[in-house]
Structure formats: structure tokens, C-alpha cells
Design an enzyme around this catalytic site. Sequence first.
Site, mmCIF file in Angstrom:
data_model
loop_
_atom_site.group_PDB
_atom_site.id
_atom_site.type_symbol
_atom_site.label_atom_id
_atom_site.label_comp_id
_atom_site.label_asym_id
_atom_site.label_seq_id
_atom_site.Cartn_x
_atom_site.Cartn_y
_atom_site.Cartn_z
ATOM 1 N N GLY A 31 2.400 -4.157 15.900
ATOM 2 C CA GLY A 31 2.994 -2.850 15.677
ATOM 3 C C GLY A 31 4.464 -2.766 16.037
ATOM 4 O O GLY A 31 5.152 -1.813 15.651
ATOM 5 N N HIS B 31 0.820 -1.208 0.000
ATOM 6 C CA HIS B 31 0.000 0.000 0.000
ATOM 7 C C HIS B 31 0.858 1.265 0.000
ATOM 8 O O HIS B 31 0.402 2.340 0.369
ATOM 9 C CB HIS B 31 -0.951 -0.012 1.198
ATOM 10 C CG HIS B 31 -1.990 -1.078 1.082
ATOM 11 N ND1 HIS B 31 -1.823 -2.335 1.610
ATOM 12 C CD2 HIS B 31 -3.194 -1.086 0.467
ATOM 13 C CE1 HIS B 31 -2.884 -3.069 1.340
ATOM 14 N NE2 HIS B 31 -3.725 -2.341 0.645
ATOM 15 N N ASP C 228 -3.572 -4.173 12.816
ATOM 16 C CA ASP C 228 -4.053 -3.766 11.486
ATOM 17 C C ASP C 228 -4.192 -5.035 10.666
ATOM 18 O O ASP C 228 -3.203 -5.611 10.230
ATOM 19 C CB ASP C 228 -3.046 -2.796 10.858
ATOM 20 C CG ASP C 228 -3.470 -2.320 9.465
ATOM 21 O OD1 ASP C 228 -4.507 -2.783 8.955
ATOM 22 O OD2 ASP C 228 -2.742 -1.484 8.893
ATOM 23 N N MET C 229 -5.430 -5.470 10.480
ATOM 24 C CA MET C 229 -5.594 -6.766 9.810
ATOM 25 C C MET C 229 -6.753 -6.763 8.831
ATOM 26 O O MET C 229 -7.803 -6.160 9.073
ATOM 27 C CB MET C 229 -5.798 -7.879 10.836
ATOM 28 C CG MET C 229 -7.097 -7.798 11.598
ATOM 29 S SD MET C 229 -7.318 -9.198 12.710
ATOM 30 C CE MET C 229 -9.077 -9.084 13.056
#
Length: 326
Positions: free
Chosen positions: A298, A44, A173-174
Site C-alpha cells: 500500500g 481496473h 491486495d492480491m
Amino acid sequence: MRIPYHELANRFKQILTQIGFTEAKAAACAAIFAGNSRDGVHSHGLNRFPTFIEYVKEGLVLPDAEPSLVSTLGAIEQWDGNLGPGMLNASFCMNRAVELAAENGIGCIAVKNTNHWMRGGIYGLQAAEAGYVGICFTNTIANLPPWGGTQPRLGNNPLIIAVPRPGGHVVLDMAISQYAVGKLQKYEMDGKPLPQPGGYDNEGNLTTDAAAILESKRALPIGFWKGSGLSLVLDILATVLSGGQSTAAITQAGRKESAVSQVFIAIKTDNEKNAELIDQIISYTKSDDTGKEILFPGENMLRTREESLREGVWVDEKIWQKISAL
């Protein structure tokens, strides 16, 4: 190859200004794309940038669009993203959620007609940096079969939960698929097998072949039926809270992924009081005696960021050449 972070961000900014972005918006978007690659989320960052440019040129992302308020109910607000850049809409919405949380203890912003936010963890970090718990999620185009099905009917609907912590925020974040689509594309591009099976091939066999999974469009949901159910519920929440489009509506519109629905929540917390509690939880989790390193969500991102700023950001040479030619 490695590229200095600022060189990467400056090149992104130059390209964005050439296609209609203001200096400020180009700089903000460029920082997000470069930051994603800096933190190791290449799918991304640099790798996604050409697709973003394509969406802008096709009119699916409108550089000049600004979010507008639709309705308000106490600490909850509905906004219309007006098809603006998803990263800028998302940053605005989380900032607004933090403002509401400062007044009410909690703030919830639901936005419709927005676009891909790239890496959702950024907005969880945004809340954590301000000292708030951040929760956000988005629906997507259908790219995940429901449990028991073979056709994509669910989105991989990423979910982010971030908790502020001195010395390194905890940031989950998944995607709801075992591997995000961008991650599958990265493994396909690198010609490497997945570490664990990530979906089914056209014959219905579990496989570590990313190309086979992308071809079959049968990614594996996390937790099997539980992930399937979670994807469905996140889509329902994003749709009803925002008054926007569902995964079904986005997919059936027949265009590429655009006009998605998202939710951003910020919660006020006593960070000084909670720091010791969080450290106790992390310490206990890491006390497993296997001898292997255990990381909290993280933690590895912070290491990657430090390395990238010190040595340069890893980039795919072919994609960098493609972007340099834009």
C-alpha cells in the site's frame, strides 16, 4: 498522457448517467474508476471502464438493483446483490460489516449474485479509514489452472487484508494468479514483457509474454501449489458463506463473469495501542541491508495517488479517445 482527476471522474459520470445510472450512483461508480487510475491501478480504472459499459448494455450489470438481506446469524449476514454494480454492492457490504463490528467486535457480510468489484483494495481501505481491520475476497470465472493441470478450473480469487495505521494504512491486495488478468492485459497492450514469469505458453514453457499467457489461459498461481490450494479454499468459503455461485457454476453458466460471490469482514482493533507495534514491524522489515528500497503493501499506492493529484492521472491515449467518443 495525463488527465486531471476530476475531469476523468466527470467524464465517467456523464457516460454512466446516459446509460441509466442515477446521479448518485453514477458519481459513486465514477469516483471508483477514476480513483483506481489515480492510484495506479489502470487495469481496473480507465482501462476497464469500456468493459463495464458493455456489461451494463448486455444486462449483466443492473444499474437500478439494490442489495437485499437474505439471512442473519449474529454478526454474520447473507445478502443478495441482485446483479447490481459490483463496486456499489461491495461498498455497501463493507460498510455493513463495519456497523456489525462496531456492535460485536467483528462483522461478516457474504453476498451472492453480485458483480466484479473492480479493485478490491478499495474496500479494505474503506474499513481501515473507519478504523477497522478489513478482510475481503471474491471468486471469479475460471481463469487459472489448478497445480498439475492445464485447463482453467480455478479463479484468480483476489484476497485483500487492510490494517489501519496513522500515516498510511497497510493494504495487501492480491490476485491468486502471479499477475491479475487485468495486469496481463495491460502488459499485452503496452507490448512489454512481465518482470517475472507469469504463466505458460501453449507449449508449456514458463514465459514473460503476457499475450502468450492470455492465449494459453495458463496463468501461474502464486506459490505454485500453495496458491492453487488458496484459490480453491477462497472459492469454497465465498460460496458456502454467501449461498451463491462457485467458480465452477459461474463458468459453466456460459456467460461472461457475472453473479459472483464475495465476503467482507471487519474487525475492531485498538488503533492507538497497535500503531507502535505496526511501526516496529515495518521498521524491522525495512532494515534489510541490501540498499534497495523496501515498501510495505500500500505504500507505493500513496505515492502514486499524490503524484496523480498533483500532476494529473496517467491514461492510455487510445482508450481515453475511445471513452471520449462514447
